[in-house]
Write an enzyme that holds these catalytic residues in place. Structure first.
Site, mmCIF file in Angstrom:
data_model
loop_
_atom_site.group_PDB
_atom_site.id
_atom_site.type_symbol
_atom_site.label_atom_id
_atom_site.label_comp_id
_atom_site.label_asym_id
_atom_site.label_seq_id
_atom_site.Cartn_x
_atom_site.Cartn_y
_atom_site.Cartn_z
ATOM 1 N N SER A 121 0.835 -1.204 0.000
ATOM 2 C CA SER A 121 0.000 0.000 0.000
ATOM 3 C C SER A 121 0.864 1.246 0.000
ATOM 4 O O SER A 121 0.348 2.350 -0.126
ATOM 5 C CB SER A 121 -0.936 0.015 1.207
ATOM 6 O OG SER A 121 -0.266 -0.330 2.371
ATOM 7 N N HIS A 142 -3.652 -4.409 -5.307
ATOM 8 C CA HIS A 142 -3.862 -3.750 -4.012
ATOM 9 C C HIS A 142 -5.323 -3.864 -3.597
ATOM 10 O O HIS A 142 -6.203 -3.237 -4.196
ATOM 11 C CB HIS A 142 -3.431 -2.280 -4.131
ATOM 12 C CG HIS A 142 -3.511 -1.523 -2.853
ATOM 13 N ND1 HIS A 142 -3.783 -0.174 -2.793
ATOM 14 C CD2 HIS A 142 -3.346 -1.925 -1.562
ATOM 15 C CE1 HIS A 142 -3.784 0.212 -1.530
ATOM 16 N NE2 HIS A 142 -3.530 -0.822 -0.772
ATOM 17 N N GLU A 154 -6.820 -2.095 -6.842
ATOM 18 C CA GLU A 154 -5.951 -1.284 -7.706
ATOM 19 C C GLU A 154 -4.933 -2.222 -8.352
ATOM 20 O O GLU A 154 -4.205 -2.924 -7.644
ATOM 21 C CB GLU A 154 -5.231 -0.206 -6.897
ATOM 22 C CG GLU A 154 -6.153 0.912 -6.451
ATOM 23 C CD GLU A 154 -5.443 1.989 -5.636
ATOM 24 O OE1 GLU A 154 -5.845 3.167 -5.740
ATOM 25 O OE2 GLU A 154 -4.488 1.657 -4.888
ATOM 26 N N ASN A 192 -5.309 5.547 -1.790
ATOM 27 C CA ASN A 192 -4.611 6.029 -0.595
ATOM 28 C C ASN A 192 -4.160 7.481 -0.733
ATOM 29 O O ASN A 192 -4.057 8.205 0.258
ATOM 30 C CB ASN A 192 -3.409 5.142 -0.269
ATOM 31 C CG ASN A 192 -3.823 3.886 0.482
ATOM 32 O OD1 ASN A 192 -4.935 3.819 1.018
ATOM 33 N ND2 ASN A 192 -2.956 2.898 0.519
#
Ligand code: 3HC
Length: 293
Positions: A121, A142, A154, A192
């Site tokens: 991440s 992800h 992702e 994120n």
């Protein structure tokens, strides 16, 4: 490259790894679930079994389907077992040196056409890929916490990646019932990059002492319509993970708003990492250990 991905391996059976194992096994894949010791592999088995048992208790999963799902998973501490895996998803702690050790070991174990994915991440995927013998087969995959519930995946593409691998992983995510988005390798990727500065801002706001944790969380839930307040969500994600992503974002942007708030650093130093350690902004003593990373 592998066009049909059946056998999957997941390395690292913390919160995310165990959730990812569950996703693949429920979708019918044969899964190797790997951790660094027999004890950790057993602990991972406990997390997956508990999650499936919860679904059975809620009437969401038939007992026979739970048993069939578990039967598709081989829990092991041996990387050498992964020789016939079509895809490996790494979900170990966010330390580049550990990732390098795992990916270089995999180079000698898996077939040359197997795909290697990382659930990182925060780390630069290009650096993980560049350390391998075949960087063209390395992508990011992800998942979001809780992985069995959240649909976003992702798929991270480096400049070294073979576009066919990216397409294969995207299609695989669709077949898992997920909603993949393809993203270039940048700090925080996309989700994120949006979420973590918001969590940092919320923690900095709480740090001022002008608002209680409950009121702050309620403002986001009730006023903005988010499913969880930012402090509750930080506890779910893990304060160590929030801090790591904050630091990577700050390194890349140098924006003060991306910096890790002092309180976040202190809680991490104090070992109060959120749900997985039983305490973060809130106390979870009753269900501590229910999926530690
Ligand atoms: N594992 C499996 N299933 C879970 C679960 C878990 N850990 N937690 C909740 N669920 C399931 C429940 O069983 C329930 O299923 P059902 O509807 O079939 O009965 C469903 O999720 C909803 O759960 P609840 O009714 O208990 O509670 P909520 O409606 O509040 O939903 C939530 C819980 C899904 C966690 C929701 O609050 C939510 O989406 N929160 C935001 C989570 C989020 O933003 N995650 C992303 C974090 S960022 C990240 O992971 C990236 C990383 O790199 C930092």
């Amino acid at each position: 490259m592998v066009s049909h991905i059946n056998k999957v391996a997941v390395i690292g059976l913390g919160t995310m790894g165990a959730g990812i194992v569950e996703v693949f096994a429920k979708a019918g894949h044969e899964v190797y679930a790997v951790d660094g010791s027999t004890e950790l592999a057993e602990r991972g088995k406990g997390f997956v079994t508990k999650s499936l048992d919860r679904a059975v208790a809620k009437g969401k999963l038939a007992e026979a389907d739970r048993d069939a799902t578990l039967a598709r998973i081989t829990f092991t501490a041996e990387l050498a077992d992964l020789a016939d895996a079509d895809l490996v998803v790494e979900a170990v702690p966010e330390r580049m040196e550990i990732k390098h050790l795992i990916f270089t070991a995999l180079d000698d174990i898996v077939r040359p056409d197997a795909v290697l994915a990382s659930n990182t991440s925060s780390l630069l995927l290009t650096e993980i890929a560049a350390g391998t013998a075949h960087p063209e087969r390395v992508v990011g995959m992800h998942f979001f916490n809780p992985a069995p519930v959240l649909a976003l995946v992702e798929v991270i593409e480096t400049v070294l990646a073979d576009p066919q691998v990216v397409t294969a992983v995207r299609e695989l995510a669709l077949n898992l019932g997920k909603r993949p988005v393809v993203v270039g390798d940048r700090a925080g990727f996309v989700a994120n990059a949006l979420l973590i500065p918001y969590l940092a801002r919320a923690i900095a706001l709480y740090q001022t002492g002008k608002v209680s944790r409950e009121d702050l969380d309620n403002a986001a839930r009730v006023g903005i319509g988010l499913p969880m307040g930012p402090l509750t969500l930080s506890d779910l994600v893990g304060l160590d993970v929030v801090r790591e992503v904050c630091e990577v974002m700050y390194d890349a942007t140098k924006r003060p708003s991306d910096a890790s708030p002092a309180l976040l650093k202190q809680l991490v130093l104090a070992g109060r990492l959120g749900r997985k350690t039983g305490r973060g902004f809130y106390d979870y003593a009753a269900d501590a250990g229910a999926g530690a990373a």
